[in-house]
Motif scaffolding. Structure first.
Motif, PDB file in Angstrom:
ATOM      1  N   CYS A  62      31.823  65.021  48.121  1.00  0.00           N
ATOM      2  CA  CYS A  62      31.228  66.385  48.154  1.00  0.00           C
ATOM      3  C   CYS A  62      30.044  66.128  47.037  1.00  0.00           C
ATOM      4  N   GLU A 122      29.737  82.687  57.875  1.00  0.00           N
ATOM      5  CA  GLU A 122      29.456  81.397  57.750  1.00  0.00           C
ATOM      6  C   GLU A 122      28.420  81.582  56.338  1.00  0.00           C
ATOM      7  N   LYS A 169      30.458  81.948  53.347  1.00  0.00           N
ATOM      8  CA  LYS A 169      31.324  80.964  53.002  1.00  0.00           C
ATOM      9  C   LYS A 169      30.230  80.147  52.339  1.00  0.00           C
ATOM     10  N   ASN A 170      29.015  79.969  52.763  1.00  0.00           N
ATOM     11  CA  ASN A 170      28.065  79.033  51.999  1.00  0.00           C
ATOM     12  C   ASN A 170      27.924  79.367  50.336  1.00  0.00           C
ATOM     13  N   ARG A 186      30.966  78.205  48.741  1.00  0.00           N
ATOM     14  CA  ARG A 186      30.772  76.734  48.532  1.00  0.00           C
ATOM     15  C   ARG A 186      29.873  76.456  47.259  1.00  0.00           C
ATOM     16  N   ASN A 206      39.912  72.798  49.967  1.00  0.00           N
ATOM     17  CA  ASN A 206      38.412  72.950  49.471  1.00  0.00           C
ATOM     18  C   ASN A 206      38.546  72.874  47.810  1.00  0.00           C
ATOM     19  N   TYR A 237      28.084  71.849  62.154  1.00  0.00           N
ATOM     20  CA  TYR A 237      28.829  73.085  61.758  1.00  0.00           C
ATOM     21  C   TYR A 237      28.627  72.969  60.330  1.00  0.00           C
ATOM     22  N   ASP A 238      29.427  74.150  59.790  1.00  0.00           N
ATOM     23  CA  ASP A 238      29.432  74.174  58.202  1.00  0.00           C
ATOM     24  C   ASP A 238      28.051  74.412  57.725  1.00  0.00           C
ATOM     25  N   GLN A 239      28.037  73.775  56.428  1.00  0.00           N
ATOM     26  CA  GLN A 239      27.014  74.299  55.586  1.00  0.00           C
ATOM     27  C   GLN A 239      25.487  73.827  56.095  1.00  0.00           C
TER      28      GLN A 239
END
Length: 716
Positions: A14, A78, A81-82, A85, A98, A220-222
């Motif tokens: 990451c 989402e 979530k960002n 993150r 995570n 998908y995701d960030q």
């Protein structure tokens, strides 16, 4: 129980960034001395037939409020979530997978730095960010049923933290690569790829530059971009933003287009620290032992029984940055020049406000963006490239591609390279350029950007003449070099081009093998597959039976499959055997030798009931990587796209610009909205980009399917 972080990076995949030994404040931002502008404002959000918000407001604060509201309306979970993150709090809600990404964020104090330095963001941008967060909160207050139970309190500095989180993917991976080259075997950084192209007015039918903006990331995701148009006074922008940021960073304004691809100068270093054998928390520096700094972090991790386990860790740091690995009595620290920077939002604003190339360069000169190949087109007719990055000046004799000795001040950074030092070019003689993740020498034929010109500071060029190279870029060079009087339709075809570079060499090799093979060894099925391949036009269009036959043939070749050209060692018998295997696989998989490429390669959303045929793809395992990038994963008997072209935009830089855009799935996360996978079906599967109606409100209103008026009363 407290634990020291000793071998962290060996399992990291990451982002991270850390406090370097040297930092330099950038130039002041244009918006800094100015007033906020009007605090209140009425805003209208028009949704077009694909659910894309077109925001009209009297000022940028009101527009940002509306963008926050629209993003929350489309993808609230989402978005939240960002921010988790970025702040390192995902594990306490979503479990131990995570934990390591959260740990990285805590190591470089991302939330803390963003909060503490929020005051250094310009007053104009603070007002914008505060309005944006208020817009998100307004939607959450109006629709409590859509707010997840784990929703956290959000703050304007969360946007700063998110921008830093995204940026640090790149310098962190550079330092990881340095360590690997030095023998510290860490998890390799993920590959990141994108396309960008600029065609000069001399090569276009409309005598204006054409820009293609084509980032390649996961769907998908960030990194799932959010498409938006914003009109607020003199701020007029169309493009895409990271979900959780108020306005686009990739796209175009009234005057300029901005595209980026991975690649750039070397902006980060790994320092090898000499450790005191008598005290593992001391390191040698200029002949004396120094104590490491040690601080504690507490990270929550959700367990199987839905409780939260709190883990305490100790973070060790030297003057170069946090220790991320130890090996053979040495410790390794990362030095990253973005560690305390918080000016990206200001810089993006200045870039989108630039009226010409001179003003764009001034904005880029703040050096807040990560190492990227940046291309800018203007309505004045300019096409421009810079190999951008915040690059430390290294001491003579230091090799920044390997771990740098950390025991002496002689290896410390000596400042930052000014923007003028970076590799760049304006209006090349070729009349075109691209960077599909290649060396600057590979961006065009007879490129004047050679590494020899940067021999004294090779880390600015950070590549060779030939490395990296790949099929996608080779084919793009051929396409652009042959392009003249380019129309809009031709530009769109270039953006979505599914041509397989050098497939003709395999066709020729098969033809030679076929001529030498006895008729008794040529069955009817094999002959059919051979005929499909020979008649194929090298384009892996969704309806192409030849592309599918070629894929099946390459798939059956074993070790030679991934090669772009036939090796000298390939025998005639092996080539014919590949045809046999192709025929067997096609009949087993599809029940027919004549199968369109798009029957197997598809696009559709995870969890959806439908998929649609698609063209092109990054099929490196069979040497079929096309300019159009789509990464596939098996789903049942299909290969379904999961990444690649993330938000393609074609911009014709007339005055004003006209543009066309597409995202691969849909704008909304609400299945019932009609915009969950509509672009996959109606646009992406057909290689179509939809008009943005930029600065053409009359035309936009013909396509409006929803309208909402909001009143921004000022941030609380």
């Amino acid at each position: 129980m407290k634990r020291a972080i000793l071998l962290l990076v060996s399992v990291l995949v990451c982002t991270a960034g850390f406090t370097p030994a040297f930092t330099t404040a950038g130039a002041r931002f244009a918006g800094e001395p100015g007033a906020k502008g009007p605090a209140n404002g009425e805003t209208t959000i028009y949704r077009d037939e694909y659910g894309i918000p077109h925001v009209f407001a009297a000022n940028l604060e009101a527009a940002s409020y509306a963008v926050g509201y629209a993003q929350a309306e489309d993808r609230l979970e989402e978005l939240l979530k960002n921010y988790r993150r970025a702040n390192g709090t995902m594990a306490e809600v979503f479990g131990p997978n995570n934990y390591l990404p959260d740990l990285i964020m805590r190591i470089y104090r991302n939330e803390a730095v963003s909060r503490e330095r929020y005051k250094d963001v310009s007053p104009k941008m603070r007002a914008v960010l505060e309005a944006y967060i208020e817009g998100i909160k307004a939607f959450m207050k109006e629709h409590p049923e859509q707010v997840p139970s784990w929703a956290q309190e959000i703050h304007p500095w969360d946007v700063v933290a998110l921008s830093r989180y995204i940026i640090f993917n790149w310098p962190f991976d550079e330092a990881v690569s340095d360590l690997r080259r030095g023998g510290v075997q860490l998890s390799p950084p993920p590959y990141r790829g994108s396309n960008e192209m600029l065609i000069a007015p001399s090569r276009t039918a409309m005598h204006a530059p054409i820009a293609v903006i084509d980032p390649h990331l996961g769907w998908y995701d960030q990194f799932r971009f959010y498409e938006v148009r914003v009109y607020a006074g003199d701020f007029n922008v169309s493009g895409v933003s990271i979900l959780g940021a108020p306005f686009p960073s990739l796209g175009h304004s009234r005057y300029c287009s901005v595209a980026m691809t991975t690649g750039g100068p070397d902006t980060a270093d790994a320092y090898e620290e000499e450790i005191n054998p008598e005290n593992p928390r001391q390191y040698r520096y200029d002949g004396a032992w120094r104590d490491m700094q040690v601080r504690e972090e507490k990270i929550g991790v959700k367990t199987k029984d839905n409780t939260v386990e709190w883990r305490q860790v100790e973070v060790e740091s030297t003057g170069h940055g946090p220790i991320v690995a130890r090996k053979g009595g040495k410790a390794y620290a990362m030095a990253i020049p973005y560690a305390t920077e918080v000016g990206l939002t200001d810089q993006i604003y200045e870039m989108m406000m630039a009226h010409n190339l001179t003003e764009m360069k001034r904005a880029l000169g703040h050096l807040q963006l990560m190492a990227q190949n940046i291309m800018v087109g203007t309505v004045d007719g300019d096409i421009y490239y810079v190999r951008n990055g915040r690059v430390p000046i290294r001491a003579k004799g230091v090799n920044p591609s390997l771990p740098v000795p950390g025991n002496t001040s002689a290896t410390e950074w000596q400042g930052l390279h000014p923007f003028a030092d970076l590799v760049q070019i304006t209006n090349p003689a070729t009349g075109y350029m691209h960077n599909c993740n290649v060396t600057p020498f590979g961006m065009m034929k007879e490129s004047p950007l050679t590494p020899e010109k940067y021999a004294e500071r090779p880390y600015l060029y950070n590549a060779t003449r030939t490395d990296p190279t790949h099929q996608r870029a080779f084919e793009m060079t051929e396409l652009l070099d042959a392009a003249n009087h380019v129309t809009l339709e031709q530009a769109i075809d270039i953006a979505f081009n599914p041509t397989v570079w050098h497939a003709e060499t395999w066709q020729a090799r098969l033809k030679a093998a076929w001529a030498k093979t006895p008729d008794a060894d040529k069955g009817a099925d094999v002959a059919t597959v051979y005929g499909l391949i020979q008649a194929w036009n090298r384009r892996s269009d969704g309806g192409s039976e030849g592309a599918m036959a070629y894929y099946a043939f390459k798939k059956g070749l074993g070790d030679a499959a991934k090669l772009t050209e036939p090796p000298d060692t390939l025998t005639d018998a092996e080539a014919i055997a590949g045809l046999n295997k192709a025929a067997e696989w096609l009949k087993e998989q599809f029940g027919s030798l004549k199968t369109p490429y798009g029957n197997y390669f598809r696009v559709g959303r995870e969890g959806g009931e439908r998929t649609w045929p698609v063209s092109g793809g990054t099929l490196n395992q069979v040497g079929m990587a096309t300019p159009r990038a789509v990464n596939y994963a098996p789903v049942g008997k299909e290969m379904v796209g999961r990444g690649g072209q993330t938000s393609t935009q074609i911009v014709v830089l007339t005055n004003p610009p006209k543009s066309y855009a597409i995202i691969p799935l849909g704008e909304s996360d609400h299945k019932e909205s009609g915009h969950w996978d509509d672009q996959a079906e109606k646009l992406f599967s057909k290689s179509i980009a939809a008009p943005t109606y930029f600065l053409d409100k009359a035309e936009l209103l013909k396509h409006v399917t929803g309208k909402k008026t909001l009143v921004f009363k000022g941030a609380n």
